[in-house]
Design a protein around this motif. Sequence first.
Motif, PDB file in Angstrom:
ATOM      1  N   PHE A 128       9.168  -1.195  15.458  1.00 16.10           N
ATOM      2  CA  PHE A 128       9.235   0.269  15.521  1.00 16.10           C
ATOM      3  C   PHE A 128       9.437   0.849  14.121  1.00 16.10           C
ATOM      4  O   PHE A 128       8.830   1.872  13.773  1.00 16.10           O
ATOM      5  N   TYR A 129      10.243   0.211  13.325  1.00 17.92           N
ATOM      6  CA  TYR A 129      10.462   0.643  11.939  1.00 17.92           C
ATOM      7  C   TYR A 129       9.154   0.613  11.153  1.00 17.92           C
ATOM      8  O   TYR A 129       8.785   1.593  10.492  1.00 17.92           O
ATOM      9  N   VAL A 130       8.429  -0.511  11.205  1.00 14.33           N
ATOM     10  CA  VAL A 130       7.164  -0.626  10.466  1.00 14.33           C
ATOM     11  C   VAL A 130       6.147   0.380  10.993  1.00 14.33           C
ATOM     12  O   VAL A 130       5.439   1.034  10.219  1.00 14.33           O
ATOM     13  N   ALA A 131       6.079   0.519  12.302  1.00 10.18           N
ATOM     14  CA  ALA A 131       5.124   1.446  12.908  1.00 10.18           C
ATOM     15  C   ALA A 131       5.428   2.892  12.507  1.00 10.18           C
ATOM     16  O   ALA A 131       4.507   3.686  12.262  1.00 10.18           O
ATOM     17  N   THR A 132       6.701   3.237  12.445  1.00 11.10           N
ATOM     18  CA  THR A 132       7.086   4.589  12.037  1.00 11.10           C
ATOM     19  C   THR A 132       6.733   4.834  10.575  1.00 11.10           C
ATOM     20  O   THR A 132       6.221   5.903  10.212  1.00 11.10           O
ATOM     21  N   PHE A 133       6.978   3.843   9.728  1.00 11.84           N
ATOM     22  CA  PHE A 133       6.636   3.948   8.314  1.00 11.84           C
ATOM     23  C   PHE A 133       5.116   4.087   8.156  1.00 11.84           C
ATOM     24  O   PHE A 133       4.631   4.877   7.343  1.00 11.84           O
ATOM     25  N   PHE A 134       4.376   3.332   8.944  1.00 10.53           N
ATOM     26  CA  PHE A 134       2.916   3.409   8.903  1.00 10.53           C
ATOM     27  C   PHE A 134       2.427   4.778   9.345  1.00 10.53           C
ATOM     28  O   PHE A 134       1.518   5.365   8.750  1.00 10.53           O
ATOM     29  N   HIS A 135       3.028   5.315  10.399  1.00  8.12           N
ATOM     30  CA  HIS A 135       2.657   6.645  10.893  1.00  8.12           C
ATOM     31  C   HIS A 135       2.915   7.707   9.827  1.00  8.12           C
ATOM     32  O   HIS A 135       2.070   8.579   9.579  1.00  8.12           O
ATOM     33  N   LEU A 136       4.071   7.616   9.163  1.00  7.04           N
ATOM     34  CA  LEU A 136       4.382   8.558   8.092  1.00  7.04           C
ATOM     35  C   LEU A 136       3.399   8.400   6.926  1.00  7.04           C
ATOM     36  O   LEU A 136       2.943   9.385   6.351  1.00  7.04           O
ATOM     37  N   TYR A 137       3.074   7.166   6.616  1.00  7.13           N
ATOM     38  CA  TYR A 137       2.143   6.870   5.518  1.00  7.13           C
ATOM     39  C   TYR A 137       0.769   7.498   5.773  1.00  7.13           C
ATOM     40  O   TYR A 137       0.165   8.084   4.863  1.00  7.13           O
ATOM     41  N   GLN A 138       0.289   7.398   7.001  1.00  5.85           N
ATOM     42  CA  GLN A 138      -1.011   7.987   7.338  1.00  5.85           C
ATOM     43  C   GLN A 138      -0.991   9.504   7.140  1.00  5.85           C
ATOM     44  O   GLN A 138      -1.941  10.079   6.598  1.00  5.85           O
ATOM     45  N   ILE A 139       0.071  10.142   7.615  1.00  2.92           N
ATOM     46  CA  ILE A 139       0.187  11.594   7.455  1.00  2.92           C
ATOM     47  C   ILE A 139       0.287  11.964   5.972  1.00  2.92           C
ATOM     48  O   ILE A 139      -0.405  12.866   5.492  1.00  2.92           O
ATOM     49  N   ASP A 195       0.836  -1.205   0.000  1.00  5.55           N
ATOM     50  CA  ASP A 195       0.000   0.000   0.000  1.00  5.55           C
ATOM     51  C   ASP A 195       0.873   1.258   0.000  1.00  5.55           C
ATOM     52  O   ASP A 195       0.595   2.221  -0.720  1.00  5.55           O
ATOM     53  N   ILE A 196       1.914   1.227   0.835  1.00  2.04           N
ATOM     54  CA  ILE A 196       2.822   2.372   0.897  1.00  2.04           C
ATOM     55  C   ILE A 196       3.582   2.510  -0.423  1.00  2.04           C
ATOM     56  O   ILE A 196       3.768   3.618  -0.944  1.00  2.04           O
ATOM     57  N   TYR A 197       4.011   1.378  -0.967  1.00  2.00           N
ATOM     58  CA  TYR A 197       4.709   1.409  -2.254  1.00  2.00           C
ATOM     59  C   TYR A 197       3.801   1.968  -3.347  1.00  2.00           C
ATOM     60  O   TYR A 197       4.243   2.765  -4.189  1.00  2.00           O
ATOM     61  N   LYS A 198       2.534   1.594  -3.314  1.00  2.00           N
ATOM     62  CA  LYS A 198       1.580   2.107  -4.302  1.00  2.00           C
ATOM     63  C   LYS A 198       1.446   3.621  -4.187  1.00  2.00           C
ATOM     64  O   LYS A 198       1.415   4.334  -5.200  1.00  2.00           O
ATOM     65  N   LEU A 199       1.376   4.128  -2.950  1.00  2.00           N
ATOM     66  CA  LEU A 199       1.295   5.571  -2.751  1.00  2.00           C
ATOM     67  C   LEU A 199       2.564   6.255  -3.255  1.00  2.00           C
ATOM     68  O   LEU A 199       2.503   7.365  -3.793  1.00  2.00           O
ATOM     69  N   LYS A 237      -0.626  10.360   3.291  1.00  2.00           N
ATOM     70  CA  LYS A 237      -1.824  10.095   2.489  1.00  2.00           C
ATOM     71  C   LYS A 237      -2.978  11.018   2.867  1.00  2.00           C
ATOM     72  O   LYS A 237      -3.625  11.614   1.994  1.00  2.00           O
ATOM     73  N   SER A 238      -3.250  11.138   4.151  1.00  2.00           N
ATOM     74  CA  SER A 238      -4.415  11.902   4.595  1.00  2.00           C
ATOM     75  C   SER A 238      -4.245  13.400   4.409  1.00  2.00           C
ATOM     76  O   SER A 238      -5.212  14.119   4.139  1.00  2.00           O
ATOM     77  N   GLN A 239      -3.023  13.892   4.538  1.00  2.00           N
ATOM     78  CA  GLN A 239      -2.764  15.319   4.409  1.00  2.00           C
ATOM     79  C   GLN A 239      -2.242  15.698   3.018  1.00  2.00           C
ATOM     80  O   GLN A 239      -1.823  16.830   2.817  1.00  2.00           O
ATOM     81  N   HIS A 240      -2.278  14.749   2.115  1.00  2.00           N
ATOM     82  CA  HIS A 240      -1.905  14.988   0.707  1.00  2.00           C
ATOM     83  C   HIS A 240      -0.517  15.618   0.588  1.00  2.00           C
ATOM     84  O   HIS A 240      -0.324  16.608  -0.133  1.00  2.00           O
ATOM     85  N   LYS A 241       0.431  15.021   1.289  1.00  2.00           N
ATOM     86  CA  LYS A 241       1.802  15.533   1.239  1.00  2.00           C
ATOM     87  C   LYS A 241       2.465  15.175  -0.090  1.00  2.00           C
ATOM     88  O   LYS A 241       2.089  14.207  -0.762  1.00  2.00           O
ATOM     89  N   THR A 242       3.453  15.957  -0.446  1.00  2.00           N
ATOM     90  CA  THR A 242       4.243  15.697  -1.646  1.00  2.00           C
ATOM     91  C   THR A 242       5.714  15.664  -1.269  1.00  2.00           C
ATOM     92  O   THR A 242       6.081  15.931  -0.116  1.00  2.00           O
ATOM     93  N   ILE A 243       6.548  15.378  -2.246  1.00  2.00           N
ATOM     94  CA  ILE A 243       7.976  15.276  -1.981  1.00  2.00           C
ATOM     95  C   ILE A 243       8.543  16.600  -1.474  1.00  2.00           C
ATOM     96  O   ILE A 243       9.536  16.620  -0.731  1.00  2.00           O
ATOM     97  N   ALA A 244       7.898  17.691  -1.804  1.00  2.00           N
ATOM     98  CA  ALA A 244       8.358  19.001  -1.322  1.00  2.00           C
ATOM     99  C   ALA A 244       8.182  19.129   0.187  1.00  2.00           C
ATOM    100  O   ALA A 244       8.860  19.940   0.833  1.00  2.00           O
ATOM    101  N   ASP A 245       7.282  18.332   0.776  1.00  2.00           N
ATOM    102  CA  ASP A 245       7.024  18.381   2.220  1.00  2.00           C
ATOM    103  C   ASP A 245       7.860  17.370   2.993  1.00  2.00           C
ATOM    104  O   ASP A 245       7.773  17.306   4.229  1.00  2.00           O
ATOM    105  N   SER A 246       8.653  16.570   2.315  1.00  2.00           N
ATOM    106  CA  SER A 246       9.296  15.415   2.951  1.00  2.00           C
ATOM    107  C   SER A 246      10.174  15.786   4.139  1.00  2.00           C
ATOM    108  O   SER A 246      10.150  15.114   5.168  1.00  2.00           O
ATOM    109  N   GLY A 247      10.931  16.871   4.019  1.00  2.00           N
ATOM    110  CA  GLY A 247      11.804  17.267   5.118  1.00  2.00           C
ATOM    111  C   GLY A 247      11.046  17.565   6.393  1.00  2.00           C
ATOM    112  O   GLY A 247      11.410  17.093   7.481  1.00  2.00           O
TER     113      GLY A 247
END
Length: 356
Positions: free
Chosen positions: A268-279, A217-221, A281-291
């Motif tokens: 912890f790694y998977v949970a952190t990746f999941f937490h980032l994924y939720q943010i 799912d994360i890879y698809k996003l 996807k839901s907040q429509h972030k782009t690569i410009a927001d990555s930092g």
Amino acid sequence: MTEVEKTVAANSPAPGALTGSAAIHPGKSPLMVLQANGLLSDFNKPVQEKEVSEDVLRAQEEWDAVETVQPGTGSLQNQSSLISFNEALAFFQTKDLSEYMMKIKPTVQRSGFTALCHWLFGPPRLQHSLHEERNLVFAMGLYPFDNTEETHMRVLQTVYKRLTGTKLDCPRYGGHWEQIGFQGSDPATDLRGTGFLGLMQVLYFVMEPRTLSLARDIYKLSLHETQNFPFCVMSINITRIALQALREGNLSKECNRRQQIIAVINDFYVATFFHLYQIWKSQHKTIADSGYVIQDVTTFVNKNPRAVIRELERYLSEKRANAIGQMDSPRGVSAGKDSFVGVCDLEPEEEEVDLV
């Protein structure tokens, strides 16, 4: 026309017709017909070089190429099997890592008032019985990718196959690695900050049955038209966050409770990746927001390590319960209480941590 000419014409086949054993009969394949015509020689009989034309040799070479050449590395015999996380881990558990053990920095060196505050208000110290496993993690974090090691190559190929769905190996170098989010044609260049641990954690992510669908799912996003990001580079950044959390002692309480290091840092790694994924996807972030996103995620997960693991656990449990419900609903059976054992056996906590 003379009598001789009439006789020759009567016994001659029509133009383009096949005669004798060369005629196409039901049940004969085109290759059999060609062989009967002498255009393909019998593979079981040696053929004199003078009897075979240049065109036939060229045709046979092309046919042999069709039988042997495969996409990727060139031969089906070279296709590697998938490797599990535990099998890859066994490589490091049996390897002499003394060279890297001397270079690790498993804790943050503090002095003066900072050390006093950390001792009084900081997380608990990691139990001594867990130091060896902790040091192994940091040694993997320094271990470089080695092209001569079969295990290393299989890990890299497994990650690629599990994300893309292909069953064939791909070349060691090439632009195809950018498809799964490496920065260039050589994935090893992206591992300098986390060593082989950067590959080990994404291997865990894609080979663990409970988390594979989340990884995809994360890879698809990451391939989204506007919200795309380099999946493996992001994964390596999260491995770096996990290493620092372990070094800072922020995972010590959970490690002491479970008497494990590797299992905790992977969760912890998977949970952190999941937490980032939720943010993301839901907040429509782009690569410009990555930092900014990575900075905010780092701060949050270091303050609430167990909370993010529990959030992941709830997500995995709900997803599995929904899957069971969908399987049972056609038969009219309602899904009962889910008995899924998740990322860890979590005990109830009295304190509640705000995830917002």
